[in-house]
Design a protein around this motif. Sequence first.
Motif, PDB file in Angstrom:
ATOM      1  N   HIS A  12     -20.028   9.862  11.477  1.00 43.79           N
ATOM      2  CA  HIS A  12     -19.355   8.057  12.296  1.00 43.79           C
ATOM      3  C   HIS A  12     -17.798   9.410  10.675  1.00 43.79           C
ATOM      4  CE1 HIS A  12     -17.138   4.822  11.600  1.00 43.79           C
ATOM      5  NE2 HIS A  12     -18.334   4.111  10.516  1.00 43.79           N
ATOM      6  N   CYS A  18     -21.170   1.054  13.301  1.00 44.95           N
ATOM      7  CA  CYS A  18     -20.444   2.149  13.213  1.00 44.95           C
ATOM      8  C   CYS A  18     -21.829   3.138  13.591  1.00 44.95           C
ATOM      9  CB  CYS A  18     -19.771   2.511  11.839  1.00 44.95           C
ATOM     10  SG  CYS A  18     -18.923   1.721  10.982  1.00 44.95           S
ATOM     11  N   TRP A  63      -2.172   6.332  -1.831  1.00 46.57           N
ATOM     12  CA  TRP A  63      -3.205   5.633  -1.576  1.00 46.57           C
ATOM     13  C   TRP A  63      -3.883   5.760  -0.806  1.00 46.57           C
ATOM     14  CZ3 TRP A  63      -6.823   2.198  -0.119  1.00 46.57           C
ATOM     15  CH2 TRP A  63      -7.658   2.292  -1.344  1.00 46.57           C
ATOM     16  N   THR A  73       0.924  -1.131  -0.180  1.00 48.51           N
ATOM     17  CA  THR A  73       0.196   0.136   0.381  1.00 48.51           C
ATOM     18  C   THR A  73       0.812   1.457  -0.130  1.00 48.51           C
ATOM     19  OG1 THR A  73      -1.491   1.407   1.211  1.00 48.51           O
ATOM     20  CG2 THR A  73      -0.013   0.084   2.870  1.00 48.51           C
ATOM     21  N   GLY A  87     -16.619  -2.374  -0.580  1.00 45.97           N
ATOM     22  CA  GLY A  87     -16.097  -1.110  -0.445  1.00 45.97           C
ATOM     23  C   GLY A  87     -16.554   0.060  -1.223  1.00 45.97           C
ATOM     24  N   ARG A  88     -16.610  -0.620  -3.218  1.00 48.45           N
ATOM     25  CA  ARG A  88     -17.867   0.067  -3.451  1.00 48.45           C
ATOM     26  C   ARG A  88     -19.013   0.428  -3.019  1.00 48.45           C
ATOM     27  NH1 ARG A  88     -15.242   0.198  -9.378  1.00 48.45           N
ATOM     28  NH2 ARG A  88     -13.123   0.946  -8.560  1.00 48.45           N
ATOM     29  N   ARG A  96      -7.739   7.883  -1.095  1.00 45.42           N
ATOM     30  CA  ARG A  96      -8.933   7.759  -1.222  1.00 45.42           C
ATOM     31  C   ARG A  96      -9.659   7.937   0.238  1.00 45.42           C
ATOM     32  NH1 ARG A  96      -6.937   5.321  -5.357  1.00 45.42           N
ATOM     33  NH2 ARG A  96      -7.918   3.715  -6.780  1.00 45.42           N
ATOM     34  N   ALA A 102     -15.406   8.087   8.595  1.00 43.28           N
ATOM     35  CA  ALA A 102     -15.963   6.452   7.559  1.00 43.28           C
ATOM     36  C   ALA A 102     -14.772   6.758   6.131  1.00 43.28           C
ATOM     37  CB  ALA A 102     -16.641   5.907   6.963  1.00 43.28           C
ATOM     38  N   ASN A 103     -14.825   7.743   5.813  1.00 42.07           N
ATOM     39  CA  ASN A 103     -13.892   7.971   4.739  1.00 42.07           C
ATOM     40  C   ASN A 103     -14.307   9.831   4.427  1.00 42.07           C
ATOM     41  OD1 ASN A 103     -13.085   8.779   2.221  1.00 42.07           O
ATOM     42  ND2 ASN A 103     -13.225   6.396   1.658  1.00 42.07           N
ATOM     43  N   ARG A 122      -5.431  -5.359   2.597  1.00 39.97           N
ATOM     44  CA  ARG A 122      -5.478  -3.714   2.625  1.00 39.97           C
ATOM     45  C   ARG A 122      -6.454  -3.266   2.636  1.00 39.97           C
ATOM     46  NH1 ARG A 122      -2.399  -2.983  -3.081  1.00 39.97           N
ATOM     47  NH2 ARG A 122      -4.252  -3.889  -5.067  1.00 39.97           N
ATOM     48  N   ASP A 123      -7.228  -3.874   1.877  1.00 41.59           N
ATOM     49  CA  ASP A 123      -8.873  -2.485   1.273  1.00 41.59           C
ATOM     50  C   ASP A 123      -8.896  -2.292   2.733  1.00 41.59           C
ATOM     51  OD1 ASP A 123      -9.490  -5.272   1.417  1.00 41.59           O
ATOM     52  OD2 ASP A 123     -11.723  -4.710   0.548  1.00 41.59           O
ATOM     53  N   MET A 182     -15.297  -5.935   2.998  1.00 44.92           N
ATOM     54  CA  MET A 182     -15.924  -4.918   2.292  1.00 44.92           C
ATOM     55  C   MET A 182     -16.110  -5.212   1.417  1.00 44.92           C
ATOM     56  SD  MET A 182     -15.531  -1.238   3.393  1.00 44.92           S
ATOM     57  CE  MET A 182     -13.724  -1.184   3.238  1.00 44.92           C
TER      58      MET A 182
HETATM   59  N1  COA Z   1      -3.785   0.490  -0.858  1.00 45.05           N
HETATM   60  C1  COA Z   1      -3.247  -0.001  -2.343  1.00 45.05           C
HETATM   61  N2  COA Z   1      -3.901   0.298  -3.483  1.00 45.05           N
HETATM   62  C2  COA Z   1      -4.955  -0.692  -2.654  1.00 45.05           C
HETATM   63  C3  COA Z   1      -5.762  -1.100  -1.113  1.00 45.05           C
HETATM   64  C4  COA Z   1      -4.915  -0.328  -0.252  1.00 45.05           C
HETATM   65  N3  COA Z   1      -4.629   0.068   1.035  1.00 45.05           N
HETATM   66  N4  COA Z   1      -6.986  -1.181  -1.071  1.00 45.05           N
HETATM   67  C5  COA Z   1      -7.393  -1.497  -1.930  1.00 45.05           C
HETATM   68  N5  COA Z   1      -6.690  -1.052  -3.247  1.00 45.05           N
HETATM   69  C6  COA Z   1      -6.596  -1.094  -4.786  1.00 45.05           C
HETATM   70  C7  COA Z   1      -7.737  -2.338  -5.222  1.00 45.05           C
HETATM   71  O1  COA Z   1      -7.533  -3.650  -5.696  1.00 45.05           O
HETATM   72  C8  COA Z   1      -7.775  -1.713  -6.522  1.00 45.05           C
HETATM   73  O2  COA Z   1      -6.562  -1.820  -7.614  1.00 45.05           O
HETATM   74  P1  COA Z   1      -7.013  -2.801  -8.918  1.00 45.05           P
HETATM   75  O3  COA Z   1      -7.370  -1.481  -9.742  1.00 45.05           O
HETATM   76  O4  COA Z   1      -6.113  -2.959  -9.338  1.00 45.05           O
HETATM   77  O5  COA Z   1      -8.280  -3.482  -9.430  1.00 45.05           O
HETATM   78  C9  COA Z   1      -7.713  -0.368  -6.402  1.00 45.05           C
HETATM   79  O6  COA Z   1      -6.974   0.260  -5.657  1.00 45.05           O
HETATM   80  C10 COA Z   1      -9.211   0.076  -6.559  1.00 45.05           C
HETATM   81  O7  COA Z   1      -9.814  -0.418  -5.747  1.00 45.05           O
HETATM   82  P2  COA Z   1     -11.168   0.225  -5.334  1.00 45.05           P
HETATM   83  O8  COA Z   1     -11.734  -0.891  -4.259  1.00 45.05           O
HETATM   84  O9  COA Z   1     -12.244   0.832  -6.155  1.00 45.05           O
HETATM   85  O10 COA Z   1     -10.620   1.604  -4.630  1.00 45.05           O
HETATM   86  P3  COA Z   1     -12.183   2.838  -4.110  1.00 45.05           P
HETATM   87  O11 COA Z   1     -11.788   3.947  -4.900  1.00 45.05           O
HETATM   88  O12 COA Z   1     -12.780   2.111  -3.779  1.00 45.05           O
HETATM   89  O13 COA Z   1     -11.489   2.880  -2.664  1.00 45.05           O
HETATM   90  C11 COA Z   1     -11.996   2.488  -0.285  1.00 45.05           C
HETATM   91  C12 COA Z   1     -11.779   1.778  -2.018  1.00 45.05           C
HETATM   92  C13 COA Z   1     -11.989   1.307   0.193  1.00 45.05           C
HETATM   93  C14 COA Z   1     -11.360   2.982   0.311  1.00 45.05           C
HETATM   94  C15 COA Z   1     -13.757   2.967  -0.727  1.00 45.05           C
HETATM   95  O14 COA Z   1     -14.249   1.787  -1.844  1.00 45.05           O
HETATM   96  C16 COA Z   1     -14.798   2.899   0.787  1.00 45.05           C
HETATM   97  O15 COA Z   1     -14.383   4.079   0.698  1.00 45.05           O
HETATM   98  N6  COA Z   1     -15.319   2.467   0.805  1.00 45.05           N
HETATM   99  C17 COA Z   1     -16.135   2.925   2.185  1.00 45.05           C
HETATM  100  C18 COA Z   1     -15.711   2.502   2.844  1.00 45.05           C
HETATM  101  C19 COA Z   1     -16.228   2.722   4.671  1.00 45.05           C
HETATM  102  O16 COA Z   1     -16.497   3.209   4.537  1.00 45.05           O
HETATM  103  N7  COA Z   1     -16.477   1.558   5.099  1.00 45.05           N
HETATM  104  C20 COA Z   1     -17.388   1.644   6.251  1.00 45.05           C
HETATM  105  C21 COA Z   1     -17.867   2.066   6.363  1.00 45.05           C
HETATM  106  S1  COA Z   1     -19.144   2.504   8.076  1.00 45.05           S
END
Ligand code: COA
Length: 330
Positions: free
Chosen positions: A257, A113, A33, A29, A222-223, A37, A259-260, A154-155, A220
């Motif tokens: 909350h 949450c 990133w 990671t 994520g999207r 994000r 979250a992001n 990692r996500d 999760m």
């Molecule tokens: N570091 C680097 N790369 C990562 C990563 C990390 N920690 N986690 C995921 N990636 C990669 C993925 O594998 C993907 O790679 P690929 O394109 O080669 O397949 C790329 O980053 C994009 O992943 P994606 O899941 O589409 O990213 P995103 O823009 O949707 O962001 C989150 C991911 C998790 C940040 C986002 O979906 C999010 O914030 N979701 C809501 C999460 C949340 O709020 N949860 C709690 C709710 S209470």
Amino acid sequence: MYRSRIAGIGANVPENVVTNYDLEKMMDTSNEWIVERTGIRERRWVTQPTGAAELAFPACLEAIGDAGVEKKDIDFIIVATITPEHPMPGTSSFLQTLLELPGVPTLDIRVQCSGFVYGLSIADQYIRTGRYKNILLVGVEVQSVGLNLTTEGRDVAVLFGDGAGAVVVSRSDDSSEILSTHLGGDGRYAKELWCEAPIGYKSPRISKEMIDQGKHYPKMNGRQVFKHAVTIFPKVVYTAMRAQNWTIEDVDLVVPHQANIRIIEALAKKLGVGLDKVYSNIHKYGNTTAASIPLALYDALKEGKIKKGSNVILAAFGSGFTWASAAIRW
Ligand code: COA
């Protein structure tokens, strides 16, 4: 009917700061990133076996002192957590022991949450009916020990932090008041952000096979979570505003909350306000699940963003999916 208010607040986070650069050493990671994000720059993770009750204890003492009451005045303990020490009994039982309050009723709630705002709603009802006078409400999480700290996880792993926030909800004798609370959920999305094991209907509940498959780690979509979050956060804020006949100009601070940061920015945009009106401290704590709103409230108060008489809206969304909001006159 009586009225309730938040009479005191306390917070406690582990001393150990884990930066995004530290995570770079554990998984594939990057700081860029994570910051781009999520807005998270660092989080606090426990360094030694520290249970949720243990982490919450100093926050509770601070909240009780801040409320100007004594431990013996607490007549109900409510704990919101999804990371209890053990499957049973709940964290509130362990916390009650640390507080040396045998006999006081304890309740654990698991609404992820949204847990703190659900707890606030429960506390509010008990105060309003006159059943209790001082309720200790805690949001606490020890997430770090349950994360998959490899590239595979990692996500999720980069998002979560440990921490505790506590409030004392008391009978109000001035203009401060929890004016209304609003709760909701949609279990059709339960598996979009969940932890599958231990599995309650399988024997054994946890096996080597389940562990090898990583079923004990939170997963999760994520999207999907993001998509619902950006829709539901504004809705719950508007619900609270409508209940009070408030326009956004009447609101001094929205405390969502954490979250992001992109979800928080989307909420501010939808409300037509700047980030000065929608509080965020996610950069330093990450997502601390049930602890995030009391930790944000605590920091907002310390920074002077909430003052006596401020109109505050709390807004939560999380796994379940669950959601909740509260309108508060401070
Ligand atoms: N570091 C680097 N790369 C990562 C990563 C990390 N920690 N986690 C995921 N990636 C990669 C993925 O594998 C993907 O790679 P690929 O394109 O080669 O397949 C790329 O980053 C994009 O992943 P994606 O899941 O589409 O990213 P995103 O823009 O949707 O962001 C989150 C991911 C998790 C940040 C986002 O979906 C999010 O914030 N979701 C809501 C999460 C949340 O709020 N949860 C709690 C709710 S209470």
